[in-house]
Design a protein around this motif. Structure first.
Motif, short mmCIF file in Angstrom:
data_model
loop_
_atom_site.label_atom_id
_atom_site.label_comp_id
_atom_site.label_asym_id
_atom_site.label_seq_id
_atom_site.Cartn_x
_atom_site.Cartn_y
_atom_site.Cartn_z
N SER A 51 0.84 -1.20 0.00
CA SER A 51 0.00 0.00 0.00
C SER A 51 0.87 1.25 0.00
O SER A 51 2.08 1.18 0.24
N GLU A 52 0.24 2.40 -0.27
CA GLU A 52 0.95 3.68 -0.19
C GLU A 52 1.45 3.93 1.23
O GLU A 52 2.49 4.55 1.43
N ASP A 53 0.70 3.45 2.20
CA ASP A 53 1.10 3.62 3.60
C ASP A 53 2.43 2.92 3.88
O ASP A 53 3.19 3.35 4.76
N SER A 54 2.73 1.87 3.14
CA SER A 54 4.01 1.19 3.31
C SER A 54 5.17 2.14 3.00
O SER A 54 6.20 2.13 3.69
N PHE A 55 5.00 2.96 1.96
CA PHE A 55 6.03 3.94 1.61
C PHE A 55 6.21 4.96 2.73
O PHE A 55 7.33 5.36 3.05
N VAL A 56 5.08 5.38 3.33
CA VAL A 56 5.15 6.36 4.41
C VAL A 56 5.90 5.80 5.60
O VAL A 56 6.81 6.43 6.16
N LYS A 57 5.54 4.59 6.01
CA LYS A 57 6.21 3.96 7.15
C LYS A 57 7.70 3.75 6.87
O LYS A 57 8.55 3.97 7.74
N SER A 58 8.01 3.28 5.66
CA SER A 58 9.41 3.04 5.32
C SER A 58 10.22 4.34 5.34
O SER A 58 11.38 4.35 5.79
N LYS A 59 9.63 5.42 4.86
CA LYS A 59 10.33 6.70 4.89
C LYS A 59 10.59 7.14 6.32
O LYS A 59 11.69 7.58 6.66
N ASN A 60 9.57 7.01 7.16
CA ASN A 60 9.73 7.41 8.56
C ASN A 60 10.82 6.59 9.26
O ASN A 60 11.59 7.12 10.06
N ILE A 61 10.88 5.32 8.93
CA ILE A 61 11.90 4.44 9.53
C ILE A 61 13.28 4.78 8.98
O ILE A 61 14.26 4.87 9.73
N TRP A 62 13.38 4.96 7.67
CA TRP A 62 14.67 5.27 7.04
C TRP A 62 15.25 6.58 7.57
O TRP A 62 16.46 6.72 7.73
N CYS A 63 14.38 7.53 7.84
CA CYS A 63 14.82 8.86 8.28
C CYS A 63 14.94 8.99 9.79
O CYS A 63 15.29 10.07 10.29
N ALA A 64 14.66 7.92 10.52
CA ALA A 64 14.79 7.95 11.98
C ALA A 64 16.26 8.00 12.39
O ALA A 64 17.12 7.51 11.66
N PRO A 65 16.57 8.57 13.56
CA PRO A 65 17.95 8.63 14.03
C PRO A 65 18.61 7.25 14.13
O PRO A 65 19.78 7.08 13.83
N ASP A 66 17.84 6.24 14.57
CA ASP A 66 18.33 4.86 14.66
C ASP A 66 17.38 3.99 13.84
O ASP A 66 16.30 3.60 14.30
N ARG A 67 17.77 3.69 12.61
CA ARG A 67 16.88 2.97 11.69
C ARG A 67 16.54 1.58 12.19
O ARG A 67 15.38 1.15 12.11
N ASN A 68 17.52 0.84 12.68
CA ASN A 68 17.26 -0.52 13.14
C ASN A 68 16.28 -0.53 14.32
O ASN A 68 15.39 -1.37 14.38
N LYS A 69 16.46 0.41 15.23
CA LYS A 69 15.55 0.49 16.38
C LYS A 69 14.15 0.85 15.93
O LYS A 69 13.15 0.26 16.39
N ALA A 70 14.06 1.81 15.00
CA ALA A 70 12.75 2.22 14.49
C ALA A 70 12.04 1.05 13.79
O ALA A 70 10.83 0.85 13.94
N TRP A 71 12.82 0.26 13.03
CA TRP A 71 12.25 -0.89 12.32
C TRP A 71 11.75 -1.94 13.31
O TRP A 71 10.62 -2.42 13.20
N ASP A 72 12.58 -2.28 14.30
CA ASP A 72 12.17 -3.28 15.28
C ASP A 72 11.03 -2.77 16.16
O ASP A 72 10.14 -3.54 16.54
N ASP A 73 11.07 -1.48 16.50
CA ASP A 73 9.96 -0.93 17.30
C ASP A 73 8.63 -1.14 16.59
O ASP A 73 7.62 -1.47 17.22
#
Length: 239
Positions: free
Chosen positions: A155-177
């Protein structure tokens, strides 16, 4: 000497005739089948060594047909003597990749333990099976380096979530969270750029039709989520 030259010429001519006949057969099969495949394009046609069947590759999958393209067979071919799934073996062969060609800089990198073993996983942040894989198998496995490509296909929402995770200070933590704990990352700044579109193009090139998809350093892949025991066995078999 003359006899040898004649034999070579005859053999060459026979080979050329065989190749021409094979090409004609493949063209006839394509002409007969392709209009009946709902718009799908045939990638290649190949005569198999079993049962007079022809292998037809469509959208990364394998179908079988007869010499005239009048019948279509959908399913697996097994060698009854060895109980080998010939279709699966062939799919693994044609879908192999060169692992070193993967643009790992576009992936999240997570080193567990000594990180000596390596896998690449394509996942959609809204994929339930991906979350289950993260919460069980990938959470429990050790001594592995995991490259995660956020492959947004649901979905388009997948792109939004992925962008937010990619741009987070700690990407791995954001992904696991998100994947493990269901905690959404903060909204990314609009100026932050991501490799999302490039990863979608990469996944399409690799014919990844669903998530998760796990790739190994020998170029093989496993589509779908697997348990820890199966993943460990696969990693041990990779040389």
């Amino acid at each position: 000497m003359l006899k040898t030259k004649v034999a070579v010429l005859l053999a060459t001519g026979l080979l050329a005739s065989c190749v021409e006949a094979q090409n004609t057969t493949e063209a006839s099969i394509k002409k007969a089948l392709e209009p009946r495949l709902g718009g799908a394009k045939i990638e290649s046609i190949r005569e198999t060594p079993y049962g007079g069947l022809y292998e037809v590759r469509v959208a990364g999958d394998i179908l079988y047909t007869d010499k005239k393209g009048e019948y279509l067979f959908i399913g697996r071919v097994y060698d009854t003597k060895t109980s080998t799934d010939l279709t699966t073996a062939r799919l693994e062969e044609i879908n192999k990749i060169t692992f070193s060609d993967l643009p790992l800089e576009m992936a999240l990198k997570h080193v567990k333990g000594n990180g000596k073993r390596t896998i690449a996983v394509f996942e959609d942040p809204n994929c339930g099976y991906c979350k289950r894989l993260r919460q069980t198998t990938l959470k429990d496995i050790d001594n592995v380096t995991i490259y995660t490509f956020m492959y947004n296909i649901l979905s388009e929402d997948s792109f939004v979530k992925s962008k937010n995770i990619w741009c987070a200070p700690d990407r791995n933590k954001a992904w696991d969270d998100w994947m493990v704990n269901g905690k959404l990352p903060p909204t990314a700044p609009s100026a932050c750029t991501t490799p999302n579109d490039k990863i979608v193009a990469l996944g399409q090139k690799l014919k990844i039709q669903g998530t998760p998809a796990i790739f190994f350093t020998d170029g093989s892949r496993i589509p779908g989520a697997i348990d820890l025991k199966s993943l460990e066995a696969k990693l041990q078999s990779v040389k």
